[in-house]
Design a protein around this motif. Structure first.
Motif, PDB file in Angstrom:
ATOM      1  N   THR A 104     -51.552 -51.114 -15.616  1.00 19.68           N
ATOM      2  CA  THR A 104     -50.610 -50.500 -16.548  1.00 19.68           C
ATOM      3  C   THR A 104     -49.314 -51.284 -16.545  1.00 19.68           C
ATOM      4  N   VAL A 105     -48.865 -51.683 -17.736  1.00 21.31           N
ATOM      5  CA  VAL A 105     -47.534 -52.272 -17.882  1.00 21.31           C
ATOM      6  C   VAL A 105     -46.560 -51.119 -18.070  1.00 21.31           C
ATOM      7  N   LYS A 106     -45.661 -50.951 -17.099  1.00 19.59           N
ATOM      8  CA  LYS A 106     -44.801 -49.770 -17.066  1.00 19.59           C
ATOM      9  C   LYS A 106     -43.446 -49.993 -17.721  1.00 19.59           C
ATOM     10  N   THR A 107     -42.888 -51.196 -17.611  1.00 20.29           N
ATOM     11  CA  THR A 107     -41.602 -51.483 -18.245  1.00 20.29           C
ATOM     12  C   THR A 107     -41.678 -52.852 -18.910  1.00 20.29           C
ATOM     13  N   ALA A 108     -40.689 -53.138 -19.753  1.00 19.10           N
ATOM     14  CA  ALA A 108     -40.724 -54.328 -20.589  1.00 19.10           C
ATOM     15  C   ALA A 108     -40.734 -55.604 -19.751  1.00 19.10           C
ATOM     16  N   GLY A 109     -41.419 -56.611 -20.285  1.00 14.66           N
ATOM     17  CA  GLY A 109     -41.471 -57.897 -19.612  1.00 14.66           C
ATOM     18  C   GLY A 109     -42.663 -58.683 -20.109  1.00 14.66           C
ATOM     19  N   THR A 110     -42.813 -59.877 -19.549  1.00 11.39           N
ATOM     20  CA  THR A 110     -43.969 -60.717 -19.862  1.00 11.39           C
ATOM     21  C   THR A 110     -44.937 -60.668 -18.688  1.00 11.39           C
ATOM     22  N   VAL A 111     -46.180 -60.335 -18.982  1.00  8.88           N
ATOM     23  CA  VAL A 111     -47.205 -60.201 -17.948  1.00  8.88           C
ATOM     24  C   VAL A 111     -48.301 -61.221 -18.223  1.00  8.88           C
ATOM     25  N   THR A 112     -48.570 -62.058 -17.228  1.00 10.52           N
ATOM     26  CA  THR A 112     -49.621 -63.063 -17.313  1.00 10.52           C
ATOM     27  C   THR A 112     -50.769 -62.615 -16.423  1.00 10.52           C
ATOM     28  N   ILE A 113     -51.955 -62.509 -17.001  1.00 12.30           N
ATOM     29  CA  ILE A 113     -53.131 -62.013 -16.282  1.00 12.30           C
ATOM     30  C   ILE A 113     -54.227 -63.051 -16.454  1.00 12.30           C
ATOM     31  N   ARG A 114     -54.740 -63.598 -15.354  1.00 11.71           N
ATOM     32  CA  ARG A 114     -55.747 -64.645 -15.493  1.00 11.71           C
ATOM     33  C   ARG A 114     -56.768 -64.554 -14.374  1.00 11.71           C
ATOM     34  N   ASN A 115     -57.990 -64.986 -14.687  1.00 11.14           N
ATOM     35  CA  ASN A 115     -59.065 -65.087 -13.701  1.00 11.14           C
ATOM     36  C   ASN A 115     -59.396 -63.717 -13.107  1.00 11.14           C
ATOM     37  N   ILE A 116     -59.792 -62.810 -13.985  1.00  7.58           N
ATOM     38  CA  ILE A 116     -60.071 -61.437 -13.541  1.00  7.58           C
ATOM     39  C   ILE A 116     -61.470 -61.005 -13.970  1.00  7.58           C
ATOM     40  N   THR A 117     -62.031 -60.090 -13.188  1.00 10.05           N
ATOM     41  CA  THR A 117     -63.303 -59.438 -13.508  1.00 10.05           C
ATOM     42  C   THR A 117     -63.150 -57.957 -13.208  1.00 10.05           C
ATOM     43  N   GLY A 118     -63.597 -57.113 -14.130  1.00  5.51           N
ATOM     44  CA  GLY A 118     -63.527 -55.674 -13.873  1.00  5.51           C
ATOM     45  C   GLY A 118     -64.625 -54.932 -14.594  1.00  5.51           C
ATOM     46  N   VAL A 119     -65.086 -53.848 -13.985  1.00  7.98           N
ATOM     47  CA  VAL A 119     -66.183 -53.068 -14.561  1.00  7.98           C
ATOM     48  C   VAL A 119     -65.859 -51.581 -14.516  1.00  7.98           C
ATOM     49  N   ASN A 120     -66.431 -50.858 -15.485  1.00  7.25           N
ATOM     50  CA  ASN A 120     -66.479 -49.397 -15.479  1.00  7.25           C
ATOM     51  C   ASN A 120     -65.104 -48.745 -15.589  1.00  7.25           C
ATOM     52  N   ALA A 121     -64.436 -49.023 -16.716  1.00  2.79           N
ATOM     53  CA  ALA A 121     -63.198 -48.315 -17.045  1.00  2.79           C
ATOM     54  C   ALA A 121     -63.558 -47.228 -18.053  1.00  2.79           C
ATOM     55  N   ASP A 122     -63.557 -45.975 -17.610  1.00  2.00           N
ATOM     56  CA  ASP A 122     -64.031 -44.891 -18.470  1.00  2.00           C
ATOM     57  C   ASP A 122     -63.248 -44.822 -19.774  1.00  2.00           C
ATOM     58  N   ASP A 123     -61.951 -45.116 -19.707  1.00  2.00           N
ATOM     59  CA  ASP A 123     -61.117 -45.018 -20.906  1.00  2.00           C
ATOM     60  C   ASP A 123     -60.654 -46.418 -21.300  1.00  2.00           C
ATOM     61  N   LYS A 124     -59.502 -46.842 -20.809  1.00  2.00           N
ATOM     62  CA  LYS A 124     -59.059 -48.184 -21.180  1.00  2.00           C
ATOM     63  C   LYS A 124     -58.865 -49.018 -19.925  1.00  2.00           C
ATOM     64  N   PHE A 125     -58.965 -50.326 -20.099  1.00  2.00           N
ATOM     65  CA  PHE A 125     -58.807 -51.251 -18.983  1.00  2.00           C
ATOM     66  C   PHE A 125     -57.319 -51.533 -18.775  1.00  2.00           C
ATOM     67  N   PHE A 126     -56.652 -52.048 -19.813  1.00  2.35           N
ATOM     68  CA  PHE A 126     -55.207 -52.280 -19.751  1.00  2.35           C
ATOM     69  C   PHE A 126     -54.488 -51.194 -20.544  1.00  2.35           C
ATOM     70  N   GLN A 127     -53.467 -50.597 -19.934  1.00  2.00           N
ATOM     71  CA  GLN A 127     -52.633 -49.589 -20.592  1.00  2.00           C
ATOM     72  C   GLN A 127     -51.223 -50.162 -20.687  1.00  2.00           C
ATOM     73  N   ILE A 128     -50.659 -50.188 -21.909  1.00  2.00           N
ATOM     74  CA  ILE A 128     -49.356 -50.816 -22.126  1.00  2.00           C
ATOM     75  C   ILE A 128     -48.348 -49.733 -22.522  1.00  2.00           C
ATOM     76  N   ASN A 129     -47.363 -49.506 -21.654  1.00  2.00           N
ATOM     77  CA  ASN A 129     -46.426 -48.394 -21.844  1.00  2.00           C
ATOM     78  C   ASN A 129     -45.014 -48.841 -22.186  1.00  2.00           C
ATOM     79  N   ALA A 130     -44.808 -50.132 -22.470  1.00  2.00           N
ATOM     80  CA  ALA A 130     -43.465 -50.602 -22.809  1.00  2.00           C
ATOM     81  C   ALA A 130     -43.581 -51.863 -23.650  1.00  2.00           C
ATOM     82  N   ALA A 131     -42.535 -52.131 -24.425  1.00  2.00           N
ATOM     83  CA  ALA A 131     -42.499 -53.348 -25.240  1.00  2.00           C
ATOM     84  C   ALA A 131     -42.665 -54.542 -24.319  1.00  2.00           C
TER      85      ALA A 131
END
Length: 213
Positions: A104-131
């Motif tokens: 979850t991105v909680k406050t404003a900023g630049t987020v770099t996400i790389r080289n990831i693996t994830g499984v079984n997110a019932d709803d959403k994988f990334f949640q963005i809560n700020a500009a």
């Protein structure tokens, strides 16, 4: 591994699933520099939450002010995964079983996400809560409701890019927003049973170099 062989340049996380386990009883805060987990498993204790869809669970990691979290496996109780405040970098992370959300991105900023693996997110994988600007590359996401969701009913602007991602089985789609000022783009990626690329009134939402498989 339960993941099929990736295609060109999409490898996801290089962390395996059998690293030594650390049970996390209070959120680990990464406030500056780099936290390198050495591909150990960090599993949420019950203090953080149960890893279901209940709101208000605590994250396993809180990354702040441009710090870096790398080489981490989030265990089968993921609680609320990773929270990012004021930007940061997430590098080489594997989620064994996403809890409420992976990140979850909680406050404003630049987020770099790389080289990831994830499984079984019932709803959403990334949640963005700020500009914010969220740049994702070399990702493998399996079995999620959506790959990314801007917080419902919000109209701030987010700018999202996915490059070299492999998305398999999204119940609704890839990107969802309620904001007509937000933008999203997915490039050089492969998708299977991923629903709609864009849900909502995006100012711009585009895809190129997509392989269906």
């Amino acid at each position: 591994s339960d993941l099929p062989p990736p295609s060109s340049g999409i490898t996801g996380s290089s962390c395996g699933t059998s690293g030594a386990e650390t049970v996390v009883h209070a959120t680990i805060r990464v406030t500056s520099g780099t936290f390198d987990g050495g591909c150990r498993r960090f599993t949420a204790g019950s203090e953080l939450g149960s890893g279901d869809q209940a709101e208000g669970q605590d994250p396993v990691f809180r990354v702040e002010n441009g710090a870096t979290l790398r080489n981490v496996v989030i265990g089968t109780n993921g609680a609320d995964g990773i929270h990012v405040y004021n930007g940061g970098t997430i590098d080489n992370v594997r989620w064994l079983d996403v809890g409420e959300d992976a990140l979850t991105v909680k406050t404003a900023g630049t987020v770099t996400i790389r080289n990831i693996t994830g499984v079984n997110a019932d709803d959403k994988f990334f949640q963005i809560n700020a500009a914010s600007t969220v740049n994702v590359s070399n990702c493998i996401i399996r079995n999620a409701g959506k790959a990314l969701r801007q917080n419902g009913g919000t109209t701030f602007r987010i700018n999202v890019t996915f490059d070299r991602c492999d998305l398999n089985t999204m119940d609704e789609g890839i990107f969802r927003t309620d904001s007509s000022s937000s933008t999203a783009r997915i490039t050089n990626s492969r998708v299977h049973d991923a629903g709609s690329t864009c849900i909502g009134p995006w100012a711009s939402c585009t895809s190129s170099g997509i392989t269906q498989y």
